[in-house]
Every structure is written in C-alpha cells, then in structure tokens.
Design a protein around this motif. Structure first.
Motif, PDB file in Angstrom:
ATOM      1  N   ASN A  27       0.824  -1.212   0.000  1.00 48.36           N
ATOM      2  CA  ASN A  27       0.000   0.000   0.000  1.00 48.36           C
ATOM      3  C   ASN A  27       0.858   1.261   0.000  1.00 48.36           C
ATOM      4  N   LEU A  28       1.979   1.222   0.706  1.00 48.31           N
ATOM      5  CA  LEU A  28       2.908   2.355   0.653  1.00 48.31           C
ATOM      6  C   LEU A  28       3.442   2.520  -0.772  1.00 48.31           C
ATOM      7  N   GLY A  29       3.729   1.410  -1.423  1.00 49.31           N
ATOM      8  CA  GLY A  29       4.163   1.468  -2.816  1.00 49.31           C
ATOM      9  C   GLY A  29       3.127   2.132  -3.706  1.00 49.31           C
ATOM     10  N   VAL A  30       1.873   1.778  -3.501  1.00 48.37           N
ATOM     11  CA  VAL A  30       0.787   2.388  -4.284  1.00 48.37           C
ATOM     12  C   VAL A  30       0.740   3.888  -4.025  1.00 48.37           C
ATOM     13  N   ALA A  31       0.811   4.283  -2.763  1.00 52.34           N
ATOM     14  CA  ALA A  31       0.747   5.710  -2.425  1.00 52.34           C
ATOM     15  C   ALA A  31       1.906   6.480  -3.056  1.00 52.34           C
ATOM     16  N   ALA A  39      10.695   5.448  -7.687  1.00 50.33           N
ATOM     17  CA  ALA A  39      11.804   4.728  -7.055  1.00 50.33           C
ATOM     18  C   ALA A  39      11.409   4.199  -5.676  1.00 50.33           C
ATOM     19  N   THR A  40      10.766   5.030  -4.884  1.00 50.70           N
ATOM     20  CA  THR A  40      10.333   4.598  -3.555  1.00 50.70           C
ATOM     21  C   THR A  40       9.219   3.569  -3.669  1.00 50.70           C
ATOM     22  N   ALA A  41       8.313   3.781  -4.612  1.00 48.58           N
ATOM     23  CA  ALA A  41       7.230   2.821  -4.836  1.00 48.58           C
ATOM     24  C   ALA A  41       7.798   1.455  -5.174  1.00 48.58           C
ATOM     25  N   LYS A  42       8.744   1.422  -6.077  1.00 48.35           N
ATOM     26  CA  LYS A  42       9.350   0.156  -6.496  1.00 48.35           C
ATOM     27  C   LYS A  42      10.018  -0.540  -5.312  1.00 48.35           C
ATOM     28  N   ALA A  43      10.698   0.212  -4.482  1.00 49.70           N
ATOM     29  CA  ALA A  43      11.371  -0.379  -3.318  1.00 49.70           C
ATOM     30  C   ALA A  43      10.357  -1.043  -2.384  1.00 49.70           C
ATOM     31  N   TYR A  44       9.238  -0.373  -2.147  1.00 48.19           N
ATOM     32  CA  TYR A  44       8.210  -0.964  -1.283  1.00 48.19           C
ATOM     33  C   TYR A  44       7.542  -2.159  -1.959  1.00 48.19           C
ATOM     34  N   ALA A  54       1.169 -11.226  -3.386  1.00 47.16           N
ATOM     35  CA  ALA A  54       0.963 -11.364  -4.829  1.00 47.16           C
ATOM     36  C   ALA A  54       0.614 -10.035  -5.492  1.00 47.16           C
ATOM     37  N   GLU A  55      -0.151  -9.215  -4.819  1.00 41.67           N
ATOM     38  CA  GLU A  55      -0.537  -7.924  -5.389  1.00 41.67           C
ATOM     39  C   GLU A  55       0.684  -7.036  -5.635  1.00 41.67           C
ATOM     40  N   ALA A  56       1.665  -7.138  -4.758  1.00 44.03           N
ATOM     41  CA  ALA A  56       2.896  -6.361  -4.932  1.00 44.03           C
ATOM     42  C   ALA A  56       3.658  -6.844  -6.159  1.00 44.03           C
ATOM     43  N   THR A  57       3.681  -8.153  -6.365  1.00 47.27           N
ATOM     44  CA  THR A  57       4.325  -8.707  -7.558  1.00 47.27           C
ATOM     45  C   THR A  57       3.636  -8.172  -8.802  1.00 47.27           C
ATOM     46  N   HIS A  58       2.316  -8.157  -8.775  1.00 43.81           N
ATOM     47  CA  HIS A  58       1.535  -7.612  -9.897  1.00 43.81           C
ATOM     48  C   HIS A  58       1.874  -6.130 -10.110  1.00 43.81           C
ATOM     49  N   ASN A  59       1.943  -5.370  -9.037  1.00 43.28           N
ATOM     50  CA  ASN A  59       2.243  -3.943  -9.153  1.00 43.28           C
ATOM     51  C   ASN A  59       3.634  -3.709  -9.734  1.00 43.28           C
ATOM     52  N   LEU A  60       4.598  -4.533  -9.352  1.00 41.82           N
ATOM     53  CA  LEU A  60       5.940  -4.438  -9.936  1.00 41.82           C
ATOM     54  C   LEU A  60       5.900  -4.707 -11.435  1.00 41.82           C
ATOM     55  N   GLU A  61       5.148  -5.735 -11.827  1.00 39.87           N
ATOM     56  CA  GLU A  61       5.023  -6.058 -13.251  1.00 39.87           C
ATOM     57  C   GLU A  61       4.388  -4.900 -14.016  1.00 39.87           C
ATOM     58  N   GLU A  62       3.385  -4.275 -13.422  1.00 38.15           N
ATOM     59  CA  GLU A  62       2.734  -3.123 -14.065  1.00 38.15           C
ATOM     60  C   GLU A  62       3.704  -1.954 -14.198  1.00 38.15           C
ATOM     61  N   MET A  63       4.504  -1.726 -13.176  1.00 36.08           N
ATOM     62  CA  MET A  63       5.503  -0.642 -13.241  1.00 36.08           C
ATOM     63  C   MET A  63       6.497  -0.910 -14.367  1.00 36.08           C
TER      64      MET A  63
END
Length: 75
Positions: A27-31, A39-44, A54-63
């Motif tokens: 959620n911090l990554g999303v914010a 850069a900070t989003a990717k780190a989170y 799993a949602e974080a993995t998806h968010n990384l793929e989207e980035m």
C-alpha cells in the motif's frame, strides 16, 4: 481511503505507523506511485513481493510495463 481520495501524504503517514506488515508495504508502494515517486514505490513493492504479497508482484510487473512503454525507441 486516503489513497483513493488522492491524499497521498496522509496515506503515507498513516501507513508508516503500520510498516511492519507486508501488505502495508504494498500500500505504501501504491501511495508513492500515485504521488509520482516511482523509485520509492518500487522499493516498497519489491519488499512486499519478497514477503509473498501477490498484489505487490503484480504492481511491480505493471511498473515494468509502464516503464517499457515510456521508453523512447528513437534514443
């Protein structure tokens, strides 16, 4: 609620109080992503994905997709 309402700084402040939870890292990554701090989003997202969210993995793929699409092929 703060993220969805566009109040990213308030969301970050609230989430940092719960920072020991892997879902919170996502959620911090999303914010941070919505705030424009990729850069900070990717780190989170990476930290959360490594913890098995799993949602974080998806968010990384989207980035990564967005980054690939924004590359200027003429350079």
């Amino acid at each position: 609620v703060d993220i969805e309402g566009g109040n990213y700084d308030a969301a970050i402040a609230r989430l940092k109080k719960l920072e020991s939870d892997a879902r919170t890292w996502n959620n911090l990554g999303v914010a941070y992503a919505k705030k424009g701090d990729a850069a900070t989003a990717k780190a989170y997202f990476e930290k959360s994905a490594q913890a098995g969210v799993a949602e974080a993995t998806h968010n990384l793929e989207e980035m990564e997709k967005e980054a690939a699409n924004s590359v200027d092929p003429t350079k």
